[in-house]
Scaffold this active site. Structure first.
Site, PDB file in Angstrom:
ATOM      1  N   HIS A   1      17.345  36.270 -78.839  1.00  0.00           N
ATOM      2  CA  HIS A   1      18.778  36.471 -79.059  1.00  0.00           C
ATOM      3  C   HIS A   1      19.162  35.791 -80.382  1.00  0.00           C
ATOM      4  O   HIS A   1      18.640  34.724 -80.715  1.00  0.00           O
ATOM      5  CB  HIS A   1      19.579  35.878 -77.895  1.00  0.00           C
ATOM      6  CG  HIS A   1      21.019  36.250 -77.946  1.00  0.00           C
ATOM      7  ND1 HIS A   1      21.913  35.619 -78.777  1.00  0.00           N
ATOM      8  CD2 HIS A   1      21.719  37.217 -77.315  1.00  0.00           C
ATOM      9  CE1 HIS A   1      23.108  36.172 -78.637  1.00  0.00           C
ATOM     10  NE2 HIS A   1      23.004  37.159 -77.754  1.00  0.00           N
TER      11      HIS A   1
ATOM     12  N   ASN B   1      25.266  39.091 -70.417  1.00  0.00           N
ATOM     13  CA  ASN B   1      24.753  37.812 -70.921  1.00  0.00           C
ATOM     14  C   ASN B   1      25.857  36.754 -70.822  1.00  0.00           C
ATOM     15  O   ASN B   1      26.790  36.753 -71.612  1.00  0.00           O
ATOM     16  CB  ASN B   1      24.305  37.990 -72.382  1.00  0.00           C
ATOM     17  CG  ASN B   1      23.850  36.688 -73.007  1.00  0.00           C
ATOM     18  OD1 ASN B   1      23.659  35.688 -72.318  1.00  0.00           O
ATOM     19  ND2 ASN B   1      23.661  36.699 -74.323  1.00  0.00           N
ATOM     20  N   TRP B   2      25.722  35.875 -69.849  1.00  0.00           N
ATOM     21  CA  TRP B   2      26.763  34.858 -69.616  1.00  0.00           C
ATOM     22  C   TRP B   2      26.668  33.699 -70.601  1.00  0.00           C
ATOM     23  O   TRP B   2      27.520  32.825 -70.612  1.00  0.00           O
ATOM     24  CB  TRP B   2      26.686  34.318 -68.187  1.00  0.00           C
ATOM     25  CG  TRP B   2      26.952  35.330 -67.117  1.00  0.00           C
ATOM     26  CD1 TRP B   2      27.235  36.658 -67.287  1.00  0.00           C
ATOM     27  CD2 TRP B   2      26.969  35.109 -65.706  1.00  0.00           C
ATOM     28  NE1 TRP B   2      27.416  37.265 -66.077  1.00  0.00           N
ATOM     29  CE2 TRP B   2      27.264  36.338 -65.080  1.00  0.00           C
ATOM     30  CE3 TRP B   2      26.759  33.982 -64.898  1.00  0.00           C
ATOM     31  CZ2 TRP B   2      27.352  36.474 -63.696  1.00  0.00           C
ATOM     32  CZ3 TRP B   2      26.836  34.115 -63.517  1.00  0.00           C
ATOM     33  CH2 TRP B   2      27.135  35.350 -62.930  1.00  0.00           C
ATOM     34  N   LYS B   3      25.580  33.640 -71.348  1.00  0.00           N
ATOM     35  CA  LYS B   3      25.372  32.559 -72.324  1.00  0.00           C
ATOM     36  C   LYS B   3      25.505  31.190 -71.631  1.00  0.00           C
ATOM     37  O   LYS B   3      25.295  31.086 -70.425  1.00  0.00           O
ATOM     38  CB  LYS B   3      26.345  32.697 -73.491  1.00  0.00           C
ATOM     39  CG  LYS B   3      26.309  34.113 -74.085  1.00  0.00           C
ATOM     40  CD  LYS B   3      26.963  34.214 -75.408  1.00  0.00           C
ATOM     41  CE  LYS B   3      26.914  35.655 -75.874  1.00  0.00           C
ATOM     42  NZ  LYS B   3      27.295  35.812 -77.256  1.00  0.00           N
TER      43      LYS B   3
ATOM     44  N   GLY C   1      28.357  40.523 -73.763  1.00  0.00           N
ATOM     45  CA  GLY C   1      28.349  39.073 -73.619  1.00  0.00           C
ATOM     46  C   GLY C   1      29.680  38.615 -73.059  1.00  0.00           C
ATOM     47  O   GLY C   1      29.852  38.513 -71.838  1.00  0.00           O
TER      48      GLY C   1
ATOM     49  N   GLU D   1      21.615  34.063 -81.275  1.00  0.00           N
ATOM     50  CA  GLU D   1      22.096  32.673 -81.184  1.00  0.00           C
ATOM     51  C   GLU D   1      20.908  31.720 -81.138  1.00  0.00           C
ATOM     52  O   GLU D   1      20.972  30.600 -81.650  1.00  0.00           O
ATOM     53  CB  GLU D   1      23.004  32.504 -79.956  1.00  0.00           C
ATOM     54  CG  GLU D   1      24.359  33.164 -80.185  1.00  0.00           C
ATOM     55  CD  GLU D   1      25.099  33.524 -78.913  1.00  0.00           C
ATOM     56  OE1 GLU D   1      24.693  33.099 -77.823  1.00  0.00           O
ATOM     57  OE2 GLU D   1      26.098  34.266 -79.025  1.00  0.00           O
TER      58      GLU D   1
ATOM     59  N   GLY E   1      31.877  36.037 -84.941  1.00  0.00           N
ATOM     60  CA  GLY E   1      33.096  36.512 -85.595  1.00  0.00           C
ATOM     61  C   GLY E   1      33.363  37.999 -85.413  1.00  0.00           C
ATOM     62  O   GLY E   1      34.373  38.504 -85.904  1.00  0.00           O
TER      63      GLY E   1
ATOM     64  N   SER F   1      30.087  42.899 -78.798  1.00  0.00           N
ATOM     65  CA  SER F   1      31.513  43.217 -78.605  1.00  0.00           C
ATOM     66  C   SER F   1      31.750  44.461 -77.737  1.00  0.00           C
ATOM     67  O   SER F   1      32.700  45.203 -77.973  1.00  0.00           O
ATOM     68  CB  SER F   1      32.211  43.390 -79.964  1.00  0.00           C
ATOM     69  OG  SER F   1      32.293  42.161 -80.627  1.00  0.00           O
TER      70      SER F   1
ATOM     71  N   GLU G   1      21.336  44.340 -81.530  1.00  0.00           N
ATOM     72  CA  GLU G   1      22.558  43.527 -81.531  1.00  0.00           C
ATOM     73  C   GLU G   1      22.853  43.103 -82.966  1.00  0.00           C
ATOM     74  O   GLU G   1      22.329  42.072 -83.429  1.00  0.00           O
ATOM     75  CB  GLU G   1      22.355  42.277 -80.671  1.00  0.00           C
ATOM     76  CG  GLU G   1      22.168  42.553 -79.202  1.00  0.00           C
ATOM     77  CD  GLU G   1      22.754  41.413 -78.365  1.00  0.00           C
ATOM     78  OE1 GLU G   1      23.738  41.666 -77.672  1.00  0.00           O
ATOM     79  OE2 GLU G   1      22.241  40.294 -78.437  1.00  0.00           O
TER      80      GLU G   1
HETATM   81  C1  PEP Z   1      25.625  38.867 -77.068  1.00  0.00           C
HETATM   82  O1  PEP Z   1      25.694  37.809 -77.695  1.00  0.00           O
HETATM   83  O2  PEP Z   1      24.576  39.227 -76.509  1.00  0.00           O
HETATM   84  C2  PEP Z   1      26.831  39.688 -77.000  1.00  0.00           C
HETATM   85  C3  PEP Z   1      26.690  40.955 -76.848  1.00  0.00           C
HETATM   86  O3  PEP Z   1      28.022  39.041 -77.102  1.00  0.00           O
HETATM   87  P1  PEP Z   1      29.494  39.666 -77.196  1.00  0.00           P
HETATM   88  O4  PEP Z   1      29.582  40.829 -76.251  1.00  0.00           O
HETATM   89  O5  PEP Z   1      30.358  38.528 -76.786  1.00  0.00           O
HETATM   90  O6  PEP Z   1      29.676  40.095 -78.614  1.00  0.00           O
END
Ligand code: PEP
Length: 263
Positions: free
Chosen positions: A94, A9-11, A236, A96, A175, A215, A166
């Site tokens: 998601h 997920n490149w966001k 991500g 976010e 965080g 993460s 997630e």
């Molecule tokens: C995400 O937001 O889908 C995600 C997994 O982010 P990260 O790996 O940066 O925690």
């Protein structure tokens, strides 16, 4: 055989040129594995050019979101209908989007339905916040997110859905700095399959793909993918770095090879 799913997920990162550079490197550094399906989720802006650039033997594409109406007067939106043929998957719900963009349970439900209607498999993201976990509400939150999102689907349609657990508190942007612990991941994923089993029966509960995100880095891959019922990963931050993302795919392949030899 279920292929292990790894979704980057490149966001809201990388303009068209930067995305093209990353794809160039991913094409070079990631190997094709029969047991792994690697999916890239770039921004909507770059989906089209990237679709022409990816090595299709190695990668599939996902949208990070789309709108639930197929066509019409919705200035600024892009519909699942417009993404037909361009993506295999779309992230839906998601955290976010739920938290920063106010997506309600009902909006997520309508998006899941729109994705299915347009032949796109939704990757439905569910997970609790830190406060919800502290209040002992993890199971209720996952239950509500899951049952509302799938409410309008037939069992055949539910088969097309991928569930991503997630935990919001473990996501880097909220965080988090390391994944949830194996027992936390295991119990959430068991709970997800239990809910699916109650609603649609044991067969679907076993067959449905359930993946983990938050993460994820190469060092955690073996520990997470070795857990029972975990069918993939959704990194991500790490997916924006070709070394890290290629390491995740390679670690997943090694884990699957090892599991195959042992079992
Ligand atoms: C995400 O937001 O889908 C995600 C997994 O982010 P990260 O790996 O940066 O925690």
């Amino acid at each position: 055989m279920k292929r292990t799913l790894i979704v980057g997920n490149w966001k809201m990162n990388l303009n068209t040129q930067q995305a093209s550079v990353l794809v160039h490197r991913l094409n070079k550094h990631i190997e094709e594995h029969r047991d792994i399906e690697v999916v890239l989720a770039p921004s909507l802006l770059t989906l089209q050019p990237i679709s022409l650039q990816i090595d299709r033997r190695k990668f599939r594409l996902a949208a990070q979101d789309a709108f639930y109406v197929d066509e019409g007067a919705y200035t600024g939106e892009v519909s699942f209908t417009m993404l037909r043929g361009l993506v295999h998957y779309a992230l839906v719900g998601h955290s976010e989007r739920r938290i920063h963009l106010g997506e309600t349970l009902e909006v997520v439900r309508d998006k899941v339905q729109a994705a299915i209607r347009n032949g796109i498999s939704p990757i439905l993201c569910v997970g609790e916040t830190k406060q919800e976990r502290a209040a002992g509400e993890t199971k209720r939150v996952i239950h509500d997110q899951l049952t509302t999102a799938l409410a309008n689907l037939t069992p055949e349609e539910v088969e097309e859905v991928v569930i991503a657990y997630e935990p919001v508190w473990a996501i880097t942007s909220f965080g988090g700095d390391r994944p949830a612990k194996p027992d936390e991941i295991q119990s959430a994923i068991r709970w997800i399959r239990h809910i699916i089993g109650e609603l649609y029966g044991e067969k679907l509960a076993t067959e449905l793909r359930v993946i983990y995100g938050a993460s994820v880095d190469a060092e955690f891959v073996e520990g997470i993918l070795s857990l029972e019922g975990v069918d993939g990963l959704l990194p991500g931050t790490a997916s924006l770095n070709y070394h890290k993302f290629a390491d995740i795919v390679a670690a997943a392949h090694r884990t699957l090879q090892k599991a195959g030899q042992n079992g």
